[in-house]
Scaffold this active site. Structure first.
Site, PDB file in Angstrom:
ATOM      1  N   LYS A 168      -1.732  -6.991   5.968  1.00 16.19           N
ATOM      2  CA  LYS A 168      -1.932  -6.179   7.174  1.00 16.19           C
ATOM      3  C   LYS A 168      -2.322  -4.760   6.771  1.00 16.19           C
ATOM      4  O   LYS A 168      -1.585  -4.081   6.069  1.00 16.19           O
ATOM      5  CB  LYS A 168      -0.667  -6.114   8.036  1.00 16.19           C
ATOM      6  CG  LYS A 168      -0.944  -5.415   9.371  1.00 16.19           C
ATOM      7  CD  LYS A 168       0.282  -4.940  10.096  1.00 16.19           C
ATOM      8  CE  LYS A 168       0.700  -3.534   9.745  1.00 16.19           C
ATOM      9  NZ  LYS A 168      -0.237  -2.455  10.156  1.00 16.19           N
ATOM     10  N   GLU A 171       7.419  -0.233  -2.054  1.00 19.46           N
ATOM     11  CA  GLU A 171       6.948   1.023  -2.669  1.00 19.46           C
ATOM     12  C   GLU A 171       7.072   2.083  -1.590  1.00 19.46           C
ATOM     13  O   GLU A 171       6.315   2.069  -0.627  1.00 19.46           O
ATOM     14  CB  GLU A 171       5.480   0.893  -3.086  1.00 19.46           C
ATOM     15  CG  GLU A 171       5.221  -0.052  -4.213  1.00 19.46           C
ATOM     16  CD  GLU A 171       5.730   0.461  -5.541  1.00 19.46           C
ATOM     17  OE1 GLU A 171       6.188   1.620  -5.637  1.00 19.46           O
ATOM     18  OE2 GLU A 171       5.677  -0.325  -6.503  1.00 19.46           O
ATOM     19  N   CYS A 207       2.100   9.363  -2.085  1.00 17.41           N
ATOM     20  CA  CYS A 207       3.533   9.050  -2.205  1.00 17.41           C
ATOM     21  C   CYS A 207       4.141   9.742  -3.416  1.00 17.41           C
ATOM     22  O   CYS A 207       5.304  10.102  -3.398  1.00 17.41           O
ATOM     23  CB  CYS A 207       3.724   7.553  -2.309  1.00 17.41           C
ATOM     24  SG  CYS A 207       2.724   6.829  -3.584  1.00 17.41           S
ATOM     25  N   GLU A 237       9.969  14.290   2.749  1.00 16.59           N
ATOM     26  CA  GLU A 237       8.579  14.047   2.373  1.00 16.59           C
ATOM     27  C   GLU A 237       7.666  14.514   3.510  1.00 16.59           C
ATOM     28  O   GLU A 237       7.765  14.031   4.626  1.00 16.59           O
ATOM     29  CB  GLU A 237       8.381  12.548   2.141  1.00 16.59           C
ATOM     30  CG  GLU A 237       6.983  12.215   1.742  1.00 16.59           C
ATOM     31  CD  GLU A 237       6.826  10.744   1.437  1.00 16.59           C
ATOM     32  OE1 GLU A 237       7.245   9.921   2.265  1.00 16.59           O
ATOM     33  OE2 GLU A 237       6.280  10.426   0.373  1.00 16.59           O
TER      34      GLU A 237
END
Ligand code: NAP
Ligand code: MG
Length: 498
Positions: free
Chosen positions: A190, A266, A300, A397
């Protein structure tokens, strides 16, 4: 000839092409069963590019059924050499289409065309690497006694559901399908709702490469509907996810509450990037800059917590600010642009929210801090100083071009500050002293430590997170262990039962 699920587009780089817009199931582009679509936006102009089909639960069922059928049929019969050949063929086709894939990626995501070319090159490198592995996945013979013959087989896990983010769309696609296919699995992948286009272009190449129908299925849809349907599915054997820690947690729960499918995650990060007094100053400034601003900070492993030792702090901040001025903010299709658009208005607003939070908490804006005064979702590269470890901008983040910079004195102090986070994805150390580098590398709790460089991700090197940055590893040989399961076979050569 254009099919009903294809539209004619011209990329901002001036390339005319046919964009598939359907779900890719069984090597065919099909509309979603419920007829719904998702608008795809170019974030550099905020204009609509086209719409793609939206996969709902019943479409996920179709895609999973296709993947299961392929797994039990042609893919089971394909030899490892054949799997390798399909992947090599795909690599060749992607190389031929590199410019098109890059133009589409840049248009859909807002990243500069030159960065997009780099990303597609990375995707190709990754797939080539796993093409090489497909016929080298081996078990072992383990001797326990003269009367036994024991061996292990590395079998595919089965149907893999894979869910990817928008920051490196085709690269993440390659990281997922490469090892899965090399190991003999079939996949339903996806794409992120904001960046579905490059994977659908690559779907055409999958067909041309001759993969049997159902081996690789690509669905476009929303995370909480199609993504969640994949992670809850009773006939999906594994889910591999890249994205936020919050969604990773949901996926783990969905897996636990359904069929206990295998899960690899992840997730996010808030990585420390540390400069010692004895670092090569000019190089360190460049690496720090690259660490926090590359891909407009939507990375990331962004090295967004910058720590500089006190002896060089002032000069370092000054040099970093000078370097930031050199970024060329502009239209992604312009060859000279080095800083493009954020992926969406929502993300831009989220970033601006963090900037406000930093200001309110009393941090100082050294550079940037505003939306760029031009149409599109552009954000100024931003550095905060005067930060403390409890501020949101230091702990969370941001996933945008925002870094925080702080001063430190000693190794002990910086080890503690670096590890004062729930994350553990990456880190950077800049020093000319080997002993300092190794000591720091041993003490930092992160899946990757870069010394005198940053963002040096390579398909041969395992990548993944300590702590809440993930479960399992991608890339390198390690990824193969997350896409195979070991079967132990023990043969009795003649010992009678007692
Ligand atoms: P996200 O919201 O976690 O989304 C990632 C993917 O998960 C998208 O395809 C998303 O679909 C889907 N998703 C959302 N909710 C879901 C649910 N309930 N069940 C199943 N799937 C669901 O993250 P993002 O905003 O796209 O990307 C930014 C985040 O990803 C950052 O936190 C970043 O650190 C992380 N990231 C990590 C890595 C790594 O390698 N560790 C790499 C890249 C990004 P939609 O597109 O529809 O939302
Ligand atoms: Mg888009």
């Amino acid at each position: 000839m254009a099919t009903p699920s294809t539209v004619s587009l011209i990329t901002p780089t001036g390339l005319s092409y046919q964009q598939p817009t359907g779900l890719f199931i069984n090597n065919q582009f099909v509309g979603g069963l419920n007829g719904r679509t998702i608008d795809v936006i170019n974030p550099a102009t905020e204009e609509k590019i086209c719409s793609v089909s939206e996969a709902r639960e019943n479409d996920v069922d179709r895609a999973v059924a296709a993947a299961r059928k392929a797994l039990n049929g042609p893919w089971k019969l394909a030899t490892p050499t054949e799997r390798s050949q399909y992947l090599y063929k795909l690599v060749t086709l992607m190389e031929e289409s590199l410019e098109k894939l890059a133009a589409v990626e840049s248009m859909d995501n807002g990243k500069p065309i030159n960065s997009a070319r780099g990303d597609i090159g990375e995707a190709i490198g990754c797939l080539r690497y796993y093409a090489g592995w497909a016929d080298k996945i081996e078990g072992r013979v383990i001797d326990t006694s003269p009367q036994h013959f024991n061996y292990t087989r590395r079998e595919p896990i089965g149907v893999c559901g894979q869910i990817i983010p928008w920051n490196f769309p085709l690269m993440m696609w390659a990281w997922k399908i490469g090892p899965a296919i090399a190991c003999g699995n079939t996949v339903v992948i996806k794409t992120a709702e904001m960046t579905p286009l490059s994977a659908l272009v690559a779907a055409e190449l999958i067909m041309q490469a001759g993969f049997p129908p159902g081996v690789i299925n690509i669905i476009t849809g929303y995370g909480d509907i199609a993504g969640s349907a994949l992670s809850r599915h009773m006939d999906v054997d594994k889910v591999a996810f890249t994205g936020s820690t919050a969604v990773g947690r949901k996926i783990l729960k969905d897996a636990a509450n359904s069929n206990l499918k295998k899960v690899t995650l992840e997730l996010g990060g808030k990585s420390p990037n540390i400069v010692f007094n004895d670092a090569n100053l000019d190089q360190a400034v460049r690496w720090i800059h690259n660490g926090v601003f590359s891909n407009m900070g939507q990375n990331c492993c962004a090295g967004s917590r910058i720590y500089v030792q006190s002896g060089i702090y002032d000069v370092f901040v000054q040099k970093l600010k000078e370097h930031v001025q050199q970024l060329v903010i502009g239209p992604p299709e312009d060859e000279k642009t080095t800083h493009g658009a954020q992926v969406s208005k929502t993300q831009l607003e989220r970033i601006l929210g963090y900037v406000e939070s930093g200001k309110k908490a009393g941090a100082r804006v050294e550079t940037g801090g505003k939306r760029v005064d031009r149409p599109g979702c552009f954000m100024e590269p931003t550095i905060f100083s005067g930060v403390s470890s409890d501020m949101e901008i230091v702990r969370e983040e941001i996933f945008g071009p925002v870094g925080v910079i702080a001063k430190f004195e000693t190794v002990d102090e910086i080890v503690e500050a670096s590890n004062d986070t729930t994350y553990g994805l990456a880190s950077g150390i800049h020093t000319e002293n080997l002993k300092t580098a190794i000591e720091m590398a041993n003490k930092i709790k992160a899946g990757t430590v870069w010394v005198n460089q940053y963002n040096g991700v390579h398909w041969q090197l395992p990548f993944g997170g300590f702590k809440q940055s993930g479960i399992g590893r991608e890339l390198g040989e390690e990824a193969l262990f997350n896409y195979t399961q070991t079967k132990t076979v023990s043969v009795n050569l003649g010992i009678p039962v007692v």
